[in-house]
Design a protein around this motif. Structure first.
Motif, PDB file in Angstrom:
ATOM      1  N   ILE A   1      49.062 120.531  88.630  1.00 49.30           N
ATOM      2  CA  ILE A   1      50.008 121.244  87.705  1.00 49.30           C
ATOM      3  C   ILE A   1      49.886 122.678  87.556  1.00 49.30           C
ATOM      4  O   ILE A   1      50.825 123.481  87.578  1.00 49.30           O
ATOM      5  N   ALA A   2      48.496 123.232  87.625  1.00 50.11           N
ATOM      6  CA  ALA A   2      48.421 124.721  87.793  1.00 50.11           C
ATOM      7  C   ALA A   2      49.011 125.336  88.930  1.00 50.11           C
ATOM      8  O   ALA A   2      49.700 126.204  88.880  1.00 50.11           O
ATOM      9  N   ASP A   3      48.808 124.458  90.066  1.00 53.37           N
ATOM     10  CA  ASP A   3      49.398 125.003  91.380  1.00 53.37           C
ATOM     11  C   ASP A   3      50.939 125.148  91.225  1.00 53.37           C
ATOM     12  O   ASP A   3      51.597 126.029  91.702  1.00 53.37           O
ATOM     13  N   LYS A   4      51.518 124.032  90.773  1.00 56.22           N
ATOM     14  CA  LYS A   4      52.857 123.817  90.615  1.00 56.22           C
ATOM     15  C   LYS A   4      53.553 124.748  89.826  1.00 56.22           C
ATOM     16  O   LYS A   4      54.447 125.589  90.229  1.00 56.22           O
ATOM     17  N   ILE A   5      53.073 125.043  88.729  1.00 59.08           N
ATOM     18  CA  ILE A   5      53.847 125.998  87.867  1.00 59.08           C
ATOM     19  C   ILE A   5      53.501 127.637  88.246  1.00 59.08           C
ATOM     20  O   ILE A   5      54.265 128.384  88.014  1.00 59.08           O
ATOM     21  N   MET A   6      52.334 127.757  88.719  1.00 57.42           N
ATOM     22  CA  MET A   6      52.009 129.002  89.545  1.00 57.42           C
ATOM     23  C   MET A   6      53.061 129.302  90.534  1.00 57.42           C
ATOM     24  O   MET A   6      53.784 130.643  90.608  1.00 57.42           O
ATOM     25  N   VAL A   7      53.287 128.387  91.334  1.00 59.94           N
ATOM     26  CA  VAL A   7      54.197 128.650  92.431  1.00 59.94           C
ATOM     27  C   VAL A   7      55.721 128.679  92.017  1.00 59.94           C
ATOM     28  O   VAL A   7      56.251 129.746  92.261  1.00 59.94           O
ATOM     29  N   ALA A   8      56.211 127.788  90.982  1.00 62.64           N
ATOM     30  CA  ALA A   8      57.417 127.810  90.588  1.00 62.64           C
ATOM     31  C   ALA A   8      57.552 129.347  89.512  1.00 62.64           C
ATOM     32  O   ALA A   8      58.658 129.986  89.629  1.00 62.64           O
ATOM     33  N   ALA A   9      56.520 129.538  89.000  1.00 68.20           N
ATOM     34  CA  ALA A   9      56.938 130.994  87.957  1.00 68.20           C
ATOM     35  C   ALA A   9      57.139 132.232  88.884  1.00 68.20           C
ATOM     36  O   ALA A   9      57.996 132.776  88.826  1.00 68.20           O
ATOM     37  N   VAL A  10      56.455 132.135  89.953  1.00 68.04           N
ATOM     38  CA  VAL A  10      56.224 133.271  90.896  1.00 68.04           C
ATOM     39  C   VAL A  10      57.594 133.288  91.555  1.00 68.04           C
ATOM     40  O   VAL A  10      58.172 134.310  91.559  1.00 68.04           O
ATOM     41  N   ILE A  11      57.883 132.054  91.930  1.00 58.34           N
ATOM     42  CA  ILE A  11      59.287 132.096  92.769  1.00 58.34           C
ATOM     43  C   ILE A  11      60.409 132.464  91.895  1.00 58.34           C
ATOM     44  O   ILE A  11      61.306 133.317  92.207  1.00 58.34           O
ATOM     45  N   LEU A  12      60.528 131.925  90.914  1.00 60.67           N
ATOM     46  CA  LEU A  12      61.607 132.368  89.889  1.00 60.67           C
ATOM     47  C   LEU A  12      61.544 133.957  89.574  1.00 60.67           C
ATOM     48  O   LEU A  12      62.557 134.591  89.353  1.00 60.67           O
ATOM     49  N   MET A  13      60.221 134.721  89.253  1.00 61.05           N
ATOM     50  CA  MET A  13      60.392 135.800  88.982  1.00 61.05           C
ATOM     51  C   MET A  13      60.756 136.708  90.170  1.00 61.05           C
ATOM     52  O   MET A  13      61.340 137.553  89.970  1.00 61.05           O
ATOM     53  N   LEU A  14      60.212 136.305  91.199  1.00 60.23           N
ATOM     54  CA  LEU A  14      60.743 137.112  92.496  1.00 60.23           C
ATOM     55  C   LEU A  14      62.201 136.795  92.935  1.00 60.23           C
ATOM     56  O   LEU A  14      62.943 137.575  93.639  1.00 60.23           O
TER      57      LEU A  14
END
Length: 188
Positions: free
Chosen positions: A69-82
């Motif tokens: 979960i930590a991995d997925k929310i980190m990846v998703a958040a960074v992609i959305l911000m970028l």
């Protein structure tokens, strides 16, 4: 059970709002540099939480639950911000590269749903070596793209980030298909 590995995993989740805040303003290059440092620290905790859990024999159900979960929310958040932060067209991921980002996000959602379904019928799908490479490419890619926001004058950093984003997307499709193939065997 709050073991050191679980605390490291939780630290990634707790640090996520700060990472998002640092990525909020793409024209703030110092913020992106700070985000890059934080992102690297978060990546190190990802490595060490798993390493310590295995080395200490402290693999827990909480850790098994929280780590992906930590991995997925980190990846998703960074992609959305970028993708979503724009200032004078300074979004980092644009154009055709949105497809690679979308593939990664959709696969993460689909595999999470599949794991939840399979967990309900007591079927475990182990993480493959190829899936670990996919994660590595994702983490390197997003780190390079954050760094590209800090150093926009160094075009090669962004090119490396976008190249590894596409490599991650290809591996995402392959590993996603592998998970789906295993999952379909257990569906009526």
């Amino acid at each position: 059970m709050l073991t050191l590995p679980n605390l490291l995993t939780l630290s990634r989740i707790v640090a996520l709002p700060l990472l998002v805040a640092l990525l909020w303003w793409p024209q703030w290059e110092a913020g992106y540099l700070a985000a890059f440092v934080l992102y690297c620290l978060m990546g190190l905790t990802d490595y060490f939480d798993g390493y310590l859990a295995r080395a200490q024999g402290a693999v827990s159900r909480l850790g098994v639950f929280l780590d992906p979960i930590a991995d997925k929310i980190m990846v998703a958040a960074v992609i959305l911000m970028l993708v979503g932060t724009r200032f004078e067209d300074r979004a980092i991921i644009t154009g055709i590269h949105l497809i690679a980002a979308l593939v990664i996000l959709l696969r993460e959602i689909a595999v999470s749903g599949l794991r939840e379904f399979l967990g309900g019928i007591q079927v475990s799908v182990p993480v493959s070596r190829l899936a670990k490479w996919k994660t590595t490419f994702q983490l390197v890619s997003l780190g390079a793209l954050i760094l590209a926001g800090a150093l926009p004058e160094v075009a090669s950093i962004k090119q490396i980030g976008l190249g590894t984003l596409w490599a991650a997307a290809v591996l995402t499709l392959i590993t996603g298909w592998d998970y789906l193939r295993v999952g379909l065997k257990h569906m009526d």
